[in-house]
Design an enzyme around this catalytic site. Structure first.
Site, PDB file in Angstrom:
ATOM      1  N   CYS A 107     -51.470-127.394  11.168  1.00 25.72           N
ATOM      2  CA  CYS A 107     -52.002-125.691  11.210  1.00 25.72           C
ATOM      3  C   CYS A 107     -53.619-125.639  11.693  1.00 25.72           C
ATOM      4  O   CYS A 107     -53.623-125.129  12.555  1.00 25.72           O
ATOM      5  CB  CYS A 107     -52.478-125.627   9.686  1.00 25.72           C
ATOM      6  SG  CYS A 107     -50.487-125.489   9.244  1.00 25.72           S
ATOM      7  N   HIS A 253     -54.243-118.973  12.043  1.00 25.22           N
ATOM      8  CA  HIS A 253     -53.551-119.867  12.029  1.00 25.22           C
ATOM      9  C   HIS A 253     -52.350-118.802  11.742  1.00 25.22           C
ATOM     10  O   HIS A 253     -52.751-118.468  10.363  1.00 25.22           O
ATOM     11  CB  HIS A 253     -53.553-121.159  11.132  1.00 25.22           C
ATOM     12  CG  HIS A 253     -51.986-121.399  10.938  1.00 25.22           C
ATOM     13  ND1 HIS A 253     -51.162-121.951  11.186  1.00 25.22           N
ATOM     14  CD2 HIS A 253     -52.113-122.406   9.456  1.00 25.22           C
ATOM     15  CE1 HIS A 253     -50.245-122.594  10.245  1.00 25.22           C
ATOM     16  NE2 HIS A 253     -50.651-122.222   9.008  1.00 25.22           N
ATOM     17  N   ASN A 283     -44.350-119.428  10.282  1.00 30.17           N
ATOM     18  CA  ASN A 283     -44.988-120.638  10.272  1.00 30.17           C
ATOM     19  C   ASN A 283     -44.815-121.877  10.885  1.00 30.17           C
ATOM     20  O   ASN A 283     -44.019-122.858  10.744  1.00 30.17           O
ATOM     21  CB  ASN A 283     -45.906-120.789   8.491  1.00 30.17           C
ATOM     22  CG  ASN A 283     -46.559-122.243   9.088  1.00 30.17           C
ATOM     23  OD1 ASN A 283     -47.280-122.767   9.778  1.00 30.17           O
ATOM     24  ND2 ASN A 283     -47.754-122.209   7.825  1.00 30.17           N
TER      25      ASN A 283
END
Lengths: 326, 77
Positions: A107, A253, A283
């Site tokens: 990430c 993120h 995500n």
């Protein structure tokens, strides 16, 4: 700024996931976590494939002959060797006098990629870097891992980084490898090869995984995030000699709306300057920041000249931030 | 903060009726308890007491009373 993303054609809504997990309260999940849908690659489709598709879209706006370096961020390589970036150079028909390498981050990967690209440009090693982030965590997940199947989606993005189209400011980059075990796929490489007799285990509330699949200690990652990210944001602003109020837009993120909202309030960022963009994608690991950035550009939420703080954090543990000028 | 205010905050954030929690309530038995509920408790404690609970803390927190002890009696009115 030349930036494009690609999402796999196959998608899975919360309603579809709830058919697989009938006990799952998808409405509360949707309300809290902010994810309604995620895109998933086909069995024979890889991160390299979707990375290539995002790169083709980006190169439609740029002379590919000028690309002299390819950086590819993924934790889902096609092979142990060769590096996927070499295959990508060939598939895209880029010049052979072009550097190419993969780097393995999650990430925080987009922020780190911009840092590497900036170094290549500043040193004169390269003049036009193709930065591709491509991730397929769906391939790492246990079929019974309800929470992570709901959170993660697959996606890719490609950015042309050069001195003309994008201003990249100062970076704050951080690592704490003592947290490696908190988000990990234990088996499958050389420390512990994939175990065909591996035992499934339950964790959290009704989620199944095994050491052959991804494990995430959600509370531990959350603790890391709320402890480290406010300080990271302040340090990044300081390194760029800016007050937080002078930053036009913040793209963190896109992990989880609940966590993002908590961080926003803790850091005292106005809602209008803070990106929440994960409803359709979930995500997507290293791809969340460029996907959210591209959507913000397309919506007019950010315009040329804006100063945007990008903040990545996750597996490693690894975290970093920078400020770009569109 | 009074203990009762903590119960109300947790109930509100977890979409429970006000008054439905007390010291003896077992966290994992709360209706709808899931992975996100731990994060909700972590944010409430962080925001209101300045204490960041770790994932390990939740291995020893069973009841609301355990949570209060982790926060510390001195932090309540």
């Amino acid at each position: 700024m030349i930036l494009e993303y690609y999402l796999p054609q196959q998608s899975q809504s919360n309603i579809e996931l709830a058919k697989i997990f009938p006990d799952w309260d998808h409405q509360t999940f949707e309300q809290k976590v902010g994810i309604k849908n995620r895109h998933i690659v086909e069995v024979n489709e890889t991160a390299l494939d979707i990375g290539e598709k995002s790169a083709i879209k980006a190169l439609a706006h740029f002379d590919k002959e000028k690309i002299d370096f390819v950086l590819l961020c993924t934790q889902s390589s096609d092979y142990f060797l060769p590096t996927s970036a070499c295959i990508l150079q060939d598939r895209l028909g880029l010049n052979k006098n072009c550097g190419a390498l993969d780097y393995n981050l999650g990430c925080s990967g987009y922020v780190y990629g911009l840092a590497l690209a900036k170094g290549l440009l500043a040193s004169g090693i390269a003049h036009n870097v193709l930065l591709v982030v491509a991730e397929t965590y769906s391939k790492h997940l246990h079929p019974g891992d309800r929470v992570n199947r709901a959170i993660f989606g697959d996606g890719a993005a490609a950015t042309i980084v050069n001195n003309e189209d994008l201003g990249i400011g100062e970076f704050s980059l951080n690592t704490d490898g003592s947290g490696a075990k908190e988000l990990i796929v234990r088996n499958g490489a050389f420390r512990t090869p994939k175990d065909k007799d591996v035992k499934d285990y339950e964790y959290g509330t009704g989620n199944i995984t095994s050491d052959n699949h991804l494990y995430m200690n959600g509370p531990s990652i959350f603790n890391f995030t709320i402890t480290k990210i406010p300080a990271l944001v302040r340090e990044c602003a300081k390194k760029n000699e800016m007050e937080l109020r002078e930053v036009d837009y913040f793209i963190f993120h896109q992990a989880n709306q609940f966590m993002l909202e908590y961080l926003r309030k803790k850091i005292k960022i106005e809602p209008s300057k803070f990106c929440i963009e994960l409803s359709d994608t979930g995500n997507t690991v290293s791809a969340t920041i460029p996907i959210a950035l591209k959507k913000a550009i397309d919506k007019g939420a950010v315009i040329k000249g804006n100063k945007i703080m990008l903040v990545g954090f996750g597996v490693g543990l690894s975290w970093g931030a920078t400020i770009i000028t569109l | 903060m009074k203990k009762q205010e903590l119960y109300s905050l947790i109930a509100d954030e977890l979409n429970l009726e006000d008054g439905s929690l007390n010291e003896t309530s077992v966290l994992f038995d709360i209706q709808g308890w899931d992975s996100m509920s731990i994060l909700v408790i972590m944010t409430i404690v962080d925001e209101n007491f300045g204490i960041t609970l770790s994932a390990d803390d939740f291995t020893t927190i069973d009841t609301i009373k355990d949570l209060e002890e982790k926060i510390g009696a001195e932090n309540f009115k």
